[in-house]
Write an enzyme that holds these catalytic residues in place. Structure first.
Site, PDB file in Angstrom:
ATOM      1  N   GLU A 111       0.858  -1.175   0.000  1.00  0.00           N
ATOM      2  CA  GLU A 111       0.000   0.000   0.000  1.00  0.00           C
ATOM      3  C   GLU A 111       0.899   1.232   0.000  1.00  0.00           C
ATOM      4  O   GLU A 111       1.707   1.416   0.909  1.00  0.00           O
ATOM      5  CB  GLU A 111      -0.899  -0.021   1.237  1.00  0.00           C
ATOM      6  CG  GLU A 111      -1.902   1.101   1.306  1.00  0.00           C
ATOM      7  CD  GLU A 111      -2.702   1.062   2.596  1.00  0.00           C
ATOM      8  OE1 GLU A 111      -3.185   2.139   3.013  1.00  0.00           O
ATOM      9  OE2 GLU A 111      -2.830  -0.020   3.210  1.00  0.00           O
ATOM     10  N   ASP A 159      -4.849   9.843   9.750  1.00  0.00           N
ATOM     11  CA  ASP A 159      -3.554   9.273  10.106  1.00  0.00           C
ATOM     12  C   ASP A 159      -3.050   9.789  11.437  1.00  0.00           C
ATOM     13  O   ASP A 159      -3.243  10.953  11.788  1.00  0.00           O
ATOM     14  CB  ASP A 159      -2.535   9.594   9.003  1.00  0.00           C
ATOM     15  CG  ASP A 159      -2.859   8.895   7.704  1.00  0.00           C
ATOM     16  OD1 ASP A 159      -2.934   7.656   7.722  1.00  0.00           O
ATOM     17  OD2 ASP A 159      -3.048   9.580   6.688  1.00  0.00           O
TER      18      ASP A 159
END
Length: 249
Positions: free
Chosen positions: A35, A46
């Site tokens: 990824e 995040d």
């Protein structure tokens, strides 16, 4: 797309474009899917480790088009599956069809558009199917079974389950919410399911695979090594990913 798979994440452009390619070639020895995160200025999903990686890459001058060149160069040496992780803004700004077409031409297998709701994705999903790009949508522990079905229908690669609420980042243990969501998803979803957010140890991988996950996604534990060792992180990344892979059995 997933079958007892280890999915490993790195941020493109951190610490440099060349090292991103080097790191991908390390990851592909022990990963089933890589990824590749596209740096974004407001990465709200995040945690601090990946946020800082985003900011370092952007400070280094990373441009969205750079990710296609990285994948093209990777494709000269590997056929390992590559998934792009992006917020929808860079896709929209480039033009949805153009972004997906360039992804396909570079050799990308799938895209995760983190903040694109599955029920607002008809145009995007249609274009991904046109260019043979797998779609991956995200479900969290508070996702209802009804919404899981919507996410599953929009996904053509796998359904990405977040192990907990909040943002990405290492955790000491995989909480019960992850296993509860995994159990519901396995009953509800036709697609394979992968679990991410907080996975950092072989024991985490082992427990999730044993509970029925088709794949386990690891990101912050790898990017922490990039933050610590920079251009010299290759051996540390290899050691970490090799150990994580042991959790697959």
């Amino acid at each position: 797309m997933l079958d007892r798979s280890l999915v490993t994440f790195i941020t493109a452009g951190d610490p440099s474009l060349k090292k991103t390619l080097d790191f991908m070639l390390v990851l592909e020895r022990y990963s089933d899917v890589i990824e590749l995160g596209i740096p974004f200025s407001d990465p709200v999903a995040d945690g601090s480790v990946i946020q800082k990686a985003n900011f370092r890459a952007l400070k280094n001058g990373f441009k969205v088009r750079d990710v296609f060149e990285i994948v093209r160069e990777f494709r000269e040496q590997s056929e390992k599956k590559v998934v792009l992780m992006t917020y929808y803004n860079p896709v929209f700004r480039m033009g949805v069809e153009k972004f997906i077409r360039l992804s396909a031409e570079a050799g990308v297998d799938g895209i995760i558009a983190v903040d694109l709701p599955a029920d607002s994705s008809r145009e995007y999903v249609g274009l991904c199917r046109k260019f043979n790009i797998r779609t991956i949508f995200i479900a969290s522990p508070n996702t209802t079974d009804e919404r899981l079905r919507v996410i599953d229908e929009a996904s053509t690669g796998f359904v990405y389950l977040t192990s907990d609420y909040g943002t990405t980042g290492k955790r000491d243990r995989v909480g019960e919410r992850a296993f509860d969501l995994l159990k519901r998803a396995k009953k509800t979803c036709m697609n394979p399911v992968g679990v991410g957010f907080g996975v950092s140890k072989a024991d985490h991988v082992r427990s999730l695979i044993h509970a029925g996950a088709d794949g386990v996604i690891v990101g912050s534990a790898i990017m922490e090594l990039v933050e610590r060792y920079g251009e010299n992180a290759d051996e540390n990344i290899e050691e970490r990913v090799r150990e994580l892979g042991r959790g697959l059995g």
